[in-house]
Design a protein around this motif. Structure first.
Motif, PDB file in Angstrom:
ATOM      1  N   ALA A 129       0.826  -1.118   0.034  1.00 17.41           N
ATOM      2  CA  ALA A 129       0.269   0.110   0.278  1.00 17.41           C
ATOM      3  C   ALA A 129       0.681   1.254   0.037  1.00 17.41           C
ATOM      4  CB  ALA A 129      -1.029   0.055   1.141  1.00 17.41           C
ATOM      5  N   LYS A 130       2.218   0.992   0.707  1.00 22.40           N
ATOM      6  CA  LYS A 130       3.014   2.278   0.839  1.00 22.40           C
ATOM      7  C   LYS A 130       3.877   2.297  -0.572  1.00 22.40           C
ATOM      8  CE  LYS A 130       6.900   3.821   3.546  1.00 22.40           C
ATOM      9  NZ  LYS A 130       7.698   4.363   4.233  1.00 22.40           N
ATOM     10  N   TYR A 131       4.019   1.590  -1.106  1.00 19.90           N
ATOM     11  CA  TYR A 131       4.926   1.594  -1.870  1.00 19.90           C
ATOM     12  C   TYR A 131       4.570   1.921  -3.812  1.00 19.90           C
ATOM     13  CZ  TYR A 131       8.762   2.201   0.088  1.00 19.90           C
ATOM     14  OH  TYR A 131       9.669   2.344   2.041  1.00 19.90           O
TER      15      TYR A 131
ATOM     16  N   PRO B  23       4.773   0.601  -7.958  1.00 16.16           N
ATOM     17  CA  PRO B  23       5.126  -0.156  -8.360  1.00 16.16           C
ATOM     18  C   PRO B  23       6.853  -0.314  -8.723  1.00 16.16           C
ATOM     19  CG  PRO B  23       2.979   0.669  -9.157  1.00 16.16           C
ATOM     20  CD  PRO B  23       3.321   1.196  -8.197  1.00 16.16           C
ATOM     21  N   GLY B  24       7.456  -1.184  -8.033  1.00 18.96           N
ATOM     22  CA  GLY B  24       9.076  -0.598  -8.142  1.00 18.96           C
ATOM     23  C   GLY B  24       9.754  -0.231  -7.651  1.00 18.96           C
ATOM     24  N   ALA B  25       9.176   0.840  -6.154  1.00 14.02           N
ATOM     25  CA  ALA B  25      10.325   1.839  -5.940  1.00 14.02           C
ATOM     26  C   ALA B  25      10.538   0.832  -4.742  1.00 14.02           C
ATOM     27  CB  ALA B  25       8.922   2.492  -5.864  1.00 14.02           C
ATOM     28  N   LEU B  26       9.632  -0.232  -3.894  1.00 17.69           N
ATOM     29  CA  LEU B  26      10.530  -0.917  -3.088  1.00 17.69           C
ATOM     30  C   LEU B  26      11.675  -1.374  -3.745  1.00 17.69           C
ATOM     31  CD1 LEU B  26      10.081  -1.626  -0.109  1.00 17.69           C
ATOM     32  CD2 LEU B  26       9.355  -3.199  -0.350  1.00 17.69           C
ATOM     33  N   ALA B  27      11.535  -1.958  -4.372  1.00 13.54           N
ATOM     34  CA  ALA B  27      13.164  -2.687  -4.863  1.00 13.54           C
ATOM     35  C   ALA B  27      13.990  -1.223  -4.986  1.00 13.54           C
ATOM     36  CB  ALA B  27      12.829  -3.618  -6.472  1.00 13.54           C
ATOM     37  N   ASP B  28      13.780  -0.244  -5.494  1.00 10.50           N
ATOM     38  CA  ASP B  28      14.945   0.894  -5.494  1.00 10.50           C
ATOM     39  C   ASP B  28      14.815   1.175  -4.365  1.00 10.50           C
ATOM     40  OD1 ASP B  28      14.745   0.731  -8.779  1.00 10.50           O
ATOM     41  OD2 ASP B  28      12.819   2.585  -8.221  1.00 10.50           O
ATOM     42  N   PHE B  29      14.549   1.336  -3.164  1.00 10.25           N
ATOM     43  CA  PHE B  29      14.454   2.148  -1.886  1.00 10.25           C
ATOM     44  C   PHE B  29      15.811   0.490  -1.412  1.00 10.25           C
ATOM     45  CE2 PHE B  29      13.700   0.494   2.416  1.00 10.25           C
ATOM     46  CZ  PHE B  29      14.223   2.439   2.923  1.00 10.25           C
ATOM     47  N   LEU B  30      15.076  -0.415  -1.681  1.00  8.41           N
ATOM     48  CA  LEU B  30      15.936  -1.872  -1.028  1.00  8.41           C
ATOM     49  C   LEU B  30      17.355  -2.079  -1.612  1.00  8.41           C
ATOM     50  CD1 LEU B  30      13.449  -4.631  -0.530  1.00  8.41           C
ATOM     51  CD2 LEU B  30      14.428  -3.239   1.526  1.00  8.41           C
ATOM     52  N   ALA B  31      17.230  -1.065  -2.599  1.00 13.42           N
ATOM     53  CA  ALA B  31      19.264  -1.497  -3.129  1.00 13.42           C
ATOM     54  C   ALA B  31      19.512  -0.142  -2.874  1.00 13.42           C
ATOM     55  CB  ALA B  31      18.789  -2.007  -4.730  1.00 13.42           C
ATOM     56  N   ASP B  32      18.754   0.902  -2.728  1.00 18.85           N
ATOM     57  CA  ASP B  32      20.145   1.908  -2.231  1.00 18.85           C
ATOM     58  C   ASP B  32      19.358   2.575  -1.513  1.00 18.85           C
ATOM     59  OD1 ASP B  32      22.115   3.445  -1.905  1.00 18.85           O
ATOM     60  OD2 ASP B  32      21.439   4.692  -3.860  1.00 18.85           O
ATOM     61  N   PRO B  33      19.387   1.828   0.759  1.00 12.24           N
ATOM     62  CA  PRO B  33      17.943   2.543   1.095  1.00 12.24           C
ATOM     63  C   PRO B  33      18.423   4.287   1.686  1.00 12.24           C
ATOM     64  CG  PRO B  33      19.004   0.852   2.597  1.00 12.24           C
ATOM     65  CD  PRO B  33      19.299   1.107   0.762  1.00 12.24           C
ATOM     66  N   LEU B  34      19.896   4.354   1.791  1.00 18.76           N
ATOM     67  CA  LEU B  34      20.458   5.987   1.909  1.00 18.76           C
ATOM     68  C   LEU B  34      20.405   7.133   1.286  1.00 18.76           C
ATOM     69  CD1 LEU B  34      24.092   4.457   3.306  1.00 18.76           C
ATOM     70  CD2 LEU B  34      22.409   5.008   4.310  1.00 18.76           C
ATOM     71  N   ARG B  35      19.619   6.840   0.277  1.00 16.06           N
ATOM     72  CA  ARG B  35      19.492   7.764  -0.726  1.00 16.06           C
ATOM     73  C   ARG B  35      17.731   8.307   0.366  1.00 16.06           C
ATOM     74  NH1 ARG B  35      17.255   6.945  -7.102  1.00 16.06           N
ATOM     75  NH2 ARG B  35      17.028   9.371  -7.940  1.00 16.06           N
ATOM     76  N   ALA B  36      16.701   7.653   0.340  1.00 12.02           N
ATOM     77  CA  ALA B  36      16.084   8.234   0.773  1.00 12.02           C
ATOM     78  C   ALA B  36      16.135   8.080   2.067  1.00 12.02           C
ATOM     79  CB  ALA B  36      14.734   7.421   0.729  1.00 12.02           C
ATOM     80  N   HIS B  37      16.759   7.362   3.008  1.00 12.59           N
ATOM     81  CA  HIS B  37      17.338   7.303   4.368  1.00 12.59           C
ATOM     82  C   HIS B  37      18.528   7.813   5.035  1.00 12.59           C
ATOM     83  CE1 HIS B  37      12.438   5.247   6.159  1.00 12.59           C
ATOM     84  NE2 HIS B  37      12.287   5.722   4.983  1.00 12.59           N
ATOM     85  N   PRO B  38      18.418   9.013   4.769  1.00 10.99           N
ATOM     86  CA  PRO B  38      19.999   9.600   4.752  1.00 10.99           C
ATOM     87  C   PRO B  38      20.655   8.994   6.345  1.00 10.99           C
ATOM     88  CG  PRO B  38      18.562  11.661   4.741  1.00 10.99           C
ATOM     89  CD  PRO B  38      18.026  10.245   4.755  1.00 10.99           C
ATOM     90  N   ALA B  39      19.289   8.857   7.561  1.00 10.39           N
ATOM     91  CA  ALA B  39      19.795   9.333   8.863  1.00 10.39           C
ATOM     92  C   ALA B  39      20.842   7.578   9.175  1.00 10.39           C
ATOM     93  CB  ALA B  39      18.943   9.008   9.778  1.00 10.39           C
ATOM     94  N   GLY B  40      20.517   6.100   7.775  1.00 14.32           N
ATOM     95  CA  GLY B  40      21.392   5.449   8.189  1.00 14.32           C
ATOM     96  C   GLY B  40      21.165   4.284   8.603  1.00 14.32           C
ATOM     97  N   ARG B  41      19.746   4.144   9.524  1.00 18.54           N
ATOM     98  CA  ARG B  41      19.191   3.091  10.355  1.00 18.54           C
ATOM     99  C   ARG B  41      18.837   1.982   9.315  1.00 18.54           C
ATOM    100  NH1 ARG B  41      16.129   4.406  15.618  1.00 18.54           N
ATOM    101  NH2 ARG B  41      16.935   2.341  15.937  1.00 18.54           N
ATOM    102  N   MET B  42      18.638   2.465   8.379  1.00 20.06           N
ATOM    103  CA  MET B  42      17.808   1.411   7.516  1.00 20.06           C
ATOM    104  C   MET B  42      19.353   1.433   6.926  1.00 20.06           C
ATOM    105  SD  MET B  42      16.501  -1.329   6.147  1.00 20.06           S
ATOM    106  CE  MET B  42      16.259  -1.563   3.865  1.00 20.06           C
TER     107      MET B  42
END
Length: 594
Positions: free
Chosen positions: A214-216, A218-237
């Motif tokens: 429901a959140k992402y 199509p395809g955006a979750l895979a993009d996030f998992l490949a480079d999580p620091l781009r969207a979450h720069p705090a580094g916790r993910m």
């Protein structure tokens, strides 16, 4: 190097029936309306002597974004950046944004995001949600993600194993018992009631996952998992070094499984047209509500332009809390659903705020970094942390040989600054360096901004008062000691492109560039003392050599000789017995950093 193995013994078994097992298990789990619960900070209560939980909460909850701190306090807290919103409209569905803004504490129970609209009446709240949604969707600086993630049974099964094996469940809760994912797991509990209780406890003590389908987009979750620091720069993910195929498989599994374990998180996706008038009003709301205090939108709405004004941190009275810390926050205050313990920790820190004005000691900086990034989910240090039994069972080995816990659990960090060279530590922390290909769990990458200084800090904190000088050694004798006829190190350790004679563990050609001489010397004399539970034998029990025929059985000369030989690395001739007994498995040296 092998990457995936669903069982302890390393044999792959991809089955299309895997999702059926997931669905059957989840069908028995209660699914109901989400209820608020306190934010989850897994490592906050480990009991470090030099650690103040309230100080960490001040940073993690972004308290200083609204309550201006003194410069010295800001330098000490180093509040992490909030999630990046400048492209949120391209990755997150508008329907989820509406649900999230209307009630973040229910859309993602355990979130650190406060409810900033709690003081508005229902009609005004609905209007604010709509305006903010249009504003956030308008921020898409790239075309919306619209490449659907493959969701077949094979991809879901691959993602299912990845999630439970490479380290995701070190932080997040597993969705299934370990025996369901890894049927050959020996000794895994099978009692249904006990399993359900254990999984429920892990859900309550883990950073939550919302309905990701429901959140992402199509395809955006895979993009996030490949480079999580781009969207979450705090580094916790952090990044788990996923290939594109692995990210797609993990996304396929997570979108399916989180939809099954959450209440419907948003309305069904539909056509969304950005309304420019609502965008304009939403931009004003973003500043008025204080959103811009945490989320920097660059030129669109620079940090510091928030119109919401709160008392300075130094002016807060912890004994008469108002605003966020009050039992009932005022209409203008963001609403955090904090536990009584978290509120008490914050008040205690504010009472002793003089401490916040001084620069942190190196040991404090190490501890706060380990806690902030939850490094202790995988690693212990000085007896604290490491995966608890309920999670440790998911840590598996890719080796065919039984290597015990060494073959599946990450190494402890006690004295790591004495053990590893700073250059190697830096490569591990920021450049994916690894020497343990048999571990299924992966070393995350948090970004140099968050962990780059640890290589130096570990060295400062763990420095030996009197480090013994490095001894000159006979490399030719060292070669004999490492090979057949000596201590037979090549029975277990590989040498460059040559596999070991038996189980193949860490490469001997990496040893001298990774390890410090004093630690190496102490480890050979007492392996179990520095690594409890290790399967490394003690070849010099009570300081006496068990191979007396080389270098007259002199322990110190033998250890120095082995070190001198290992320092030659791939320039040295391989140990005796290796060339005849084992053919080459490659045509050149191993990569500089795997």
């Amino acid at each position: 190097m092998k990457r995936l193995a669903p069982h302890h013994n390393g044999r792959s078994r991809w089955t299309t029936s895997g999702w059926c097992l997931v669905a059957a298990w989840l069908a028995t789990a209660p699914v109901g309306a989400a209820a608020p619960r306190p934010p989850v900070f897994p490592a906050l209560d480990l009991g470090w002597e030099n650690f103040d939980p309230g100080e960490r909460l001040l940073a993690e909850l972004h308290c200083t974004a609204c309550h201006a701190p003194e410069p010295s306090v800001a330098a000490r807290l180093r509040t992490p950046p909030a999630p990046e919103l400048r492209n949120v409209g391209a990755r997150v569905r508008p329907e989820f944004l509406r649900t999230w803004l209307a009630d973040p504490l229910s859309a993602k129970p355990g979130t650190t995001m406060p409810d900033v609209l709690s003081g508005l009446a229902a009609p005004a709240r609905a209007t604010a949600v709509e305006e903010l949604t249009h504003f956030l969707v308008s921020l898409a600086s790239e075309p919306p993600a619209d490449h659907p993630t493959p969701g077949g049974a094979l991809a879901i099964q691959q993602g299912r194993v990845l999630y439970h094996q490479i380290g995701c469940v070190a932080c997040h809760a597993p969705f299934e018992p370990v025996a369901a994912v890894f049927p050959e797991h020996v000794g895994a509990p099978t009692d249904p009631d006990a399993l359900r209780y254990a999984l429920n406890r892990l859900q309550q003590t883990s950073p939550p996952l919302p309905d990701l389908a429901a959140k992402y987009r199509p395809g955006a979750l895979a993009d996030f998992l490949a480079d999580p620091l781009r969207a979450h720069p705090a580094g916790r993910m952090p990044s788990l070094n996923l290939t594109a195929a692995e990210a797609a498989a993990l996304a396929a599994y997570l979108t399916r499984v989180t939809a099954a374990t959450n209440s419907p998180a948003a309305a069904a996706p539909g056509r969304f047209t950005v309304d420019s008038a609502k965008v304009r009003r939403g931009r004003e709301r973003f500043a008025e509500l204080g959103c811009a205090a945490c989320h920097d939108l660059g030129e669109t709405l620079p940090a510091g332009t928030a119109k919401f004004k709160a008392p300075a941190l130094a002016a807060l009275d912890p004994d008469q809390p108002t605003g966020c810390l009050a039992p009932e926050p005022g209409p203008r205050a963001p609403r955090y659903f904090l536990s009584a313990e978290q509120r008490a920790a914050l008040r205690a820190t504010l009472r002793g705020r003089e401490r916040l004005r001084r620069p942190p000691e190196p040991a404090e900086r190490v501890t706060h970094t380990l806690v902030a990034l939850n490094c202790t989910a995988c690693h212990s240090r000085d007896g604290l942390g490491g995966p608890p039994p309920s999670r440790a069972d998911y840590f598996t080995s890719l080796s065919e040989a039984d290597l015990g816990d060494e073959g599946r659990l990450p190494p402890h960090l006690s004295g790591v600054g004495q053990k590893l060279r700073a250059e190697w530590l830096g490569q591990v922390l920021t450049n994916r360096a690894t020497v343990r290909p048999y571990l299924a769990v992966r070393m995350p990458q948090y970004g140099a901004a968050h962990v780059g200084e640890l290589a130096v800090l570990f060295r400062v904190v763990d420095a030996l008062a009197h480090a013994p000088p490095e001894m000159a050694g006979d490399a030719d004798a060292g070669r004999q000691l490492v090979g057949v006829g000596g201590y037979g190190c090549i029975q277990c350790h590989r040498w460059g492109v040559y596999e070991a004679l038996g189980s193949s563990v860490m490469d001997l050609t990496h040893m001298a560039r990774r390890l410090e001489w004093p630690w190496f010397h102490a480890y050979l004399l007492d392996p179990a003392g520095l690594r409890p539970g290790t399967r490394m034998p003690a070849f010099w029990p009570e300081g006496r050599a068990t191979v007396p025929g080389i270098l007259e059985g002199d322990t110190e000369r033998q250890i120095a000789a082995i070190w001198a030989y290992l320092k030659q690395s791939l320039d040295a001739e391989p140990p005796p017995g290796l060339l005849d007994a084992r053919p080459k498995t490659g045509t050149g040296p191993l990569p500089e950093y795997e």
